[in-house]
Design a protein around this motif. Structure first.
Motif, PDB file in Angstrom:
ATOM      1  N   MET A 187      26.609  36.326  43.536  1.00 37.09           N
ATOM      2  CA  MET A 187      28.188  36.270  42.970  1.00 37.09           C
ATOM      3  C   MET A 187      28.993  35.491  44.191  1.00 37.09           C
ATOM      4  SD  MET A 187      30.564  39.581  42.035  1.00 37.09           S
ATOM      5  CE  MET A 187      30.104  39.603  40.497  1.00 37.09           C
ATOM      6  N   GLU A 188      29.733  34.950  44.048  1.00 39.37           N
ATOM      7  CA  GLU A 188      30.711  34.325  44.657  1.00 39.37           C
ATOM      8  C   GLU A 188      32.232  34.937  45.021  1.00 39.37           C
ATOM      9  OE1 GLU A 188      30.664  30.049  46.168  1.00 39.37           O
ATOM     10  OE2 GLU A 188      32.722  30.186  45.374  1.00 39.37           O
ATOM     11  N   SER A 189      32.488  35.359  46.300  1.00 38.80           N
ATOM     12  CA  SER A 189      34.019  35.835  46.006  1.00 38.80           C
ATOM     13  C   SER A 189      34.510  35.551  47.526  1.00 38.80           C
ATOM     14  CB  SER A 189      33.580  37.342  46.320  1.00 38.80           C
ATOM     15  OG  SER A 189      33.052  37.730  47.567  1.00 38.80           O
ATOM     16  N   LYS A 190      35.867  35.183  47.369  1.00 37.31           N
ATOM     17  CA  LYS A 190      36.679  34.761  48.568  1.00 37.31           C
ATOM     18  C   LYS A 190      37.545  35.688  48.931  1.00 37.31           C
ATOM     19  CE  LYS A 190      36.139  30.049  46.946  1.00 37.31           C
ATOM     20  NZ  LYS A 190      36.187  29.088  47.960  1.00 37.31           N
ATOM     21  N   GLY A 243      23.138  37.978  51.367  1.00 27.72           N
ATOM     22  CA  GLY A 243      23.606  36.630  51.051  1.00 27.72           C
ATOM     23  C   GLY A 243      24.115  35.858  52.063  1.00 27.72           C
ATOM     24  N   THR A 244      25.147  35.045  51.862  1.00 32.33           N
ATOM     25  CA  THR A 244      25.467  34.169  52.643  1.00 32.33           C
ATOM     26  C   THR A 244      26.801  34.265  53.055  1.00 32.33           C
ATOM     27  OG1 THR A 244      25.426  32.262  51.184  1.00 32.33           O
ATOM     28  CG2 THR A 244      23.503  32.461  52.560  1.00 32.33           C
ATOM     29  N   THR A 284      34.046  32.978  52.588  1.00 33.01           N
ATOM     30  CA  THR A 284      33.309  32.938  50.922  1.00 33.01           C
ATOM     31  C   THR A 284      31.981  33.377  51.205  1.00 33.01           C
ATOM     32  OG1 THR A 284      34.490  30.739  50.698  1.00 33.01           O
ATOM     33  CG2 THR A 284      32.715  31.214  49.258  1.00 33.01           C
ATOM     34  N   ASP A 331      28.345  34.595  49.443  1.00 33.45           N
ATOM     35  CA  ASP A 331      27.538  34.153  48.226  1.00 33.45           C
ATOM     36  C   ASP A 331      26.755  35.253  48.345  1.00 33.45           C
ATOM     37  OD1 ASP A 331      26.155  33.596  45.958  1.00 33.45           O
ATOM     38  OD2 ASP A 331      25.608  31.388  46.731  1.00 33.45           O
ATOM     39  N   HIS A 332      26.954  36.637  47.573  1.00 32.16           N
ATOM     40  CA  HIS A 332      26.182  37.705  47.843  1.00 32.16           C
ATOM     41  C   HIS A 332      25.532  38.483  46.597  1.00 32.16           C
ATOM     42  CE1 HIS A 332      30.347  38.836  46.559  1.00 32.16           C
ATOM     43  NE2 HIS A 332      29.887  40.032  46.206  1.00 32.16           N
ATOM     44  N   ASP A 333      24.638  39.276  46.857  1.00 34.77           N
ATOM     45  CA  ASP A 333      24.097  40.325  45.836  1.00 34.77           C
ATOM     46  C   ASP A 333      24.118  41.751  46.328  1.00 34.77           C
ATOM     47  OD1 ASP A 333      22.470  41.539  44.025  1.00 34.77           O
ATOM     48  OD2 ASP A 333      20.608  40.296  44.378  1.00 34.77           O
TER      49      ASP A 333
END
Length: 123
Positions: A1-4, A107-108, A117, A119-121
């Motif tokens: 999932m991507e979050s900002k 994630g990254t 930003t 991009d994580h689980d």
């Protein structure tokens, strides 16, 4: 999932530890996050600053707060190089570093100009 999320630097304590060209330094940094990440962090950065305006850094940062409403902590390792040709940013959530409701996070991460930003689980 991507979050900002956005962040503001609340402390920047920088010292030079090698004044030869290119100069090497270290900074201790505190940040306040808002958005998907709500909380604070502390980081240590090591930096290289050549006199031509290029730069590079690597850092380790512990975030404490909530991510998408789940509370805990996790550690980021991130860096960047900047030159007249452009910028490159990279980062990772350190595997096994999550605590509380963030245990198992992976994630990254990309940190640039007061924006992160992920991009994580969440596991």
């Amino acid at each position: 999932m991507e979050s900002k999320s956005t962040f503001k630097i609340t402390r920047w304590d920088q010292t030079v530890y090698d004044e030869a060209e290119p100069q090497l330094g270290r900074a201790f940094v505190d940040k306040a996050y808002s958005g998907a990440m709500e909380g604070t962090s502390t980081a240590e950065l090591t930096m290289c600053q050549p006199s031509d305006g290029s730069a590079g850094y690597v850092g380790t940062e512990r975030f404490t707060g909530t991510l998408e409403g789940r509370s805990g902590t996790f550690v980021l390792q991130h860096g960047a190089v900047m030159s007249p040709a452009g910028e490159q940013f990279w980062g990772h959530i350190v595997p096994g570093s999550g605590t509380g409701e963030l245990a198992g996070i992976s994630g990254t991460a990309r940190l640039e100009h007061e924006l992160i930003t992920l991009d994580h689980d969440l596991g």
